[in-house]
Design a protein around this motif. Structure first.
Motif, mmCIF file in Angstrom:
data_model
loop_
_atom_site.group_PDB
_atom_site.id
_atom_site.type_symbol
_atom_site.label_atom_id
_atom_site.label_comp_id
_atom_site.label_asym_id
_atom_site.label_seq_id
_atom_site.Cartn_x
_atom_site.Cartn_y
_atom_site.Cartn_z
ATOM 1 N N LYS A 57 0.808 -1.217 0.000
ATOM 2 C CA LYS A 57 0.000 0.000 0.000
ATOM 3 C C LYS A 57 0.841 1.266 0.000
ATOM 4 C CE LYS A 57 -4.093 -1.957 2.267
ATOM 5 N NZ LYS A 57 -5.029 -1.844 3.424
ATOM 6 N N THR A 58 1.914 1.299 0.771
ATOM 7 C CA THR A 58 2.669 2.541 0.964
ATOM 8 C C THR A 58 4.059 2.508 0.353
ATOM 9 O OG1 THR A 58 3.457 1.762 3.125
ATOM 10 C CG2 THR A 58 1.436 3.074 3.102
ATOM 11 N N GLY A 59 4.395 1.453 -0.380
ATOM 12 C CA GLY A 59 5.722 1.345 -0.970
ATOM 13 C C GLY A 59 6.713 0.750 0.008
ATOM 14 N N GLU A 60 6.858 1.416 1.141
ATOM 15 C CA GLU A 60 7.662 0.911 2.242
ATOM 16 C C GLU A 60 6.925 1.169 3.548
ATOM 17 O OE1 GLU A 60 11.482 3.039 1.338
ATOM 18 O OE2 GLU A 60 12.324 1.040 1.611
ATOM 19 N N LYS A 61 7.258 0.413 4.568
ATOM 20 C CA LYS A 61 6.734 0.647 5.903
ATOM 21 C C LYS A 61 7.897 0.684 6.881
ATOM 22 C CE LYS A 61 5.786 -4.288 6.728
ATOM 23 N NZ LYS A 61 4.723 -5.291 6.961
ATOM 24 N N VAL A 62 7.693 1.388 7.980
ATOM 25 C CA VAL A 62 8.725 1.526 9.001
ATOM 26 C C VAL A 62 8.681 0.317 9.929
ATOM 27 C CG1 VAL A 62 9.561 2.957 10.899
ATOM 28 C CG2 VAL A 62 8.526 4.035 8.881
ATOM 29 N N CYS A 63 9.840 -0.321 10.099
ATOM 30 C CA CYS A 63 9.939 -1.490 10.974
ATOM 31 C C CYS A 63 11.056 -1.252 11.986
ATOM 32 C CB CYS A 63 10.233 -2.751 10.170
ATOM 33 S SG CYS A 63 8.961 -3.120 8.944
#
Length: 518
Positions: free
Chosen positions: A459-465
């Motif tokens: 959905k967002t291209g990348e996500k913060v992990c």
């Protein structure tokens, strides 16, 4: 638009000449209301007069505009320029902690802000140099409500009414290279830095970008859908400079995440142009009512801020019949460096450099190579970082700006971005810097160490992990809530993993790359 050799002396001159040329044309539309260029001129002049005559403000002072996509934004931004002051763009979603840093770093004397966000300003105002707070409600221009502002604030509508008949004072003769906008960005250190964008930078880039898009932007004839936030350099350039400069209408979308409202806002129009990114393109195409929007005139779609995927481009063409032109740039470059020619796009690349822009690929020693760090030189490259000479020296060399991205040129001269030197994460087109998130996490009483990386997200291209070690047993939900209280929503880790030990180098540096391979 003019050639690069015929640019106006400053942004205010450009704005005012545009108002005169297209006075009767519609300029901006939002929440069902459309204002003409003449109406925007009158309102921005009134606000500019107020700023000029305020006893605590002087030419060159930094003025924060912290608004979503409402017509108040272009009125405020144009007023700041016309008053001879410097625009400081600020995300309305910022937490008080983030606002405090940006306000203090810029030395801002005033803020124009949505009234709903006022409690955040109240929390930090005593720790800043703010002398003036102007508040506006989302519906102000619809209701013409002249009620007084909250205590110690000034009401946007009342200023427009009280100063409607005032005349602007002579502006100082800004040098072409004087800073006109502080556009905040980050870096591998996590320190938020203000890119000093001059009148020359922004006016040059408006012309450079228009020359690549000119076949799709006819004077006074286009309707442009603007769902991306105007406080972001991408939308600021496309809507408030390029389309504005051609006398075209921009339809502002306050909250593109609300797809129902987004599509409802599009339906009264026959859009000819739009800017977006993967998540917006895919979300619209998958919405059952998108087919009810009349897209028969759509001829130009621009993508930037994050890499355009082939699947998103194909889906958009299938639903709209319009190709997507992907571009590339940064806040430090005003922003456009490269842009695909509409209708002749090479998907997977960001197109060829725009006019008067030199792109080279360097190795670590500054030698030109076939694949290396993208460096850029041109009239759109910033003056430097605000009050950060050392940071400026790190990214500027012989007039070239070092982007931190790895690229290679294709046979036709188009640039392909291969990877990033930086550890930056891009979430729905917004830059997220791991060190900032790590700093917040490690301020939690139970967190010992933290490392943050980006992972792919549909959905967002990348996500913060986030990967953390603990001082003692702790609740992940509690740590997540702590992040939500101190970080803008898109920066909050979507995944938090507790580890016994974080991977480190022999000198004790946390190795994010090891986490990416885990």
């Amino acid at each position: 638009m003019k050639s690069l050799s015929q640019l106006d002396n400053n942004i205010a001159d450009f704005i005012e000449s545009t108002f005169t040329k297209f006075a009767d044309k519609p300029a901006f539309s939002c929440l069902g209301q459309t204002l003409s260029f003449a109406q925007i001129e009158q309102k921005s002049k009134a606000l500019a007069c107020y700023l000029q005559q305020h006893p605590d403000l002087s030419p060159g002072d930094r003025i924060v505009v912290q608004l979503p996509n409402l017509i108040q934004y272009p009125i405020a931004a144009y007023a700041v320029f016309r008053a001879g002051m410097v625009l400081v763009n600020t995300n309305p979603l910022y937490t008080p902690r983030e606002m405090l840093h940006q306000f203090n770093d810029s030395g801002a004397k005033a803020v124009i802000i949505l009234e709903d966000l006022l409690p955040k300003v109240t929390e930090i105002k005593a720790q800043t140099s703010l002398k003036l707070v102007i508040t506006t409600k989302a519906t102000d221009l619809l209701t013409q409500d002249l009620a007084n502002a909250p205590e110690d604030c000034q009401a946007f509508n009342k200023i427009l009414a009280d100063f409607a008949d005032k005349q602007l004072l002579p502006r100082p003769s800004n040098a072409f290279t004087d800073t006109s906008v502080l556009q905040y960005t980050g870096g591998t250190t996590g320190v938020s830095k203000g890119a000093c964008l001059s009148h020359k930078n922004l006016l040059s880039n408006a012309t450079q970008t228009f020359l690549r898009l000119q076949d799709g932007i006819n004077k006074g004839e286009e309707t442009f859908i603007c769902p991306l936030p105007l406080y972001h350099i991408y939308a600021l350039m496309v809507s408030t400079f390029i389309y504005f400069g051609r006398g075209c209408l921009s339809v502002l979308i306050p909250n593109p995440r609300d797809m129902d409202a987004f599509i409802a806002a599009m339906k009264p129009f026959k859009p000819t142009g739009m800017a977006g990114l993967n998540t917006l393109f895919v979300g619209l195409c998958n919405h059952p009512e998108f087919k009810e929007v009349d897209l028969s005139q759509l001829k130009l779609t621009i993508s930037g801020g994050t890499a355009l995927t082939t699947s998103a481009a194909e889906l958009w063409f299938e639903h709209t019949g319009c190709t997507i032109s992907e571009g590339y740039g940064l806040s430090e470059t005003s922003p456009v460096l490269c842009l695909n020619q509409p209708g002749k796009e090479q998907i997977g690349t960001v197109g060829q450099p725009v006019e008067d822009t030199e792109i080279q690929l360097w190795d670590e020693d500054g030698n030109q190579v076939e694949e290396g760090e993208v460096v850029a030189r041109g009239p759109q490259v910033m003056n430097g970082y605000w009050n950060m000479d050392e940071e400026t020296d790190k990214v500027m060399q012989n007039g070239f700006f070092k982007t931190g991205d790895i690229g290679r040129f294709m046979p036709d001269g188009s640039l392909k971005i291969v990877d990033r030197l930086k550890d930056m994460i891009i979430v729905s087109g917004f830059n997220v810097y791991p060190n900032e998130i790590e700093d917040v996490l490690t301020q939690h009483d139970d967190v010992l160490e933290a490392a943050v990386i980006g992972e792919e997200d549909d959905k967002t291209g990348e996500k913060v992990c986030a990967y953390i070690t603990l001082k003692q047993e702790a609740s992940i939900d509690d740590i997540s809530m702590y992040c939500k209280a101190n970080l803008t929503g898109y920066k909050v880790p979507k995944k938090i993993v507790v580890m016994e030990e974080l991977p480190k180098s022999t000198v004790g540096k946390i190795l994010r790359r090891e986490l990416r391979c885990a």
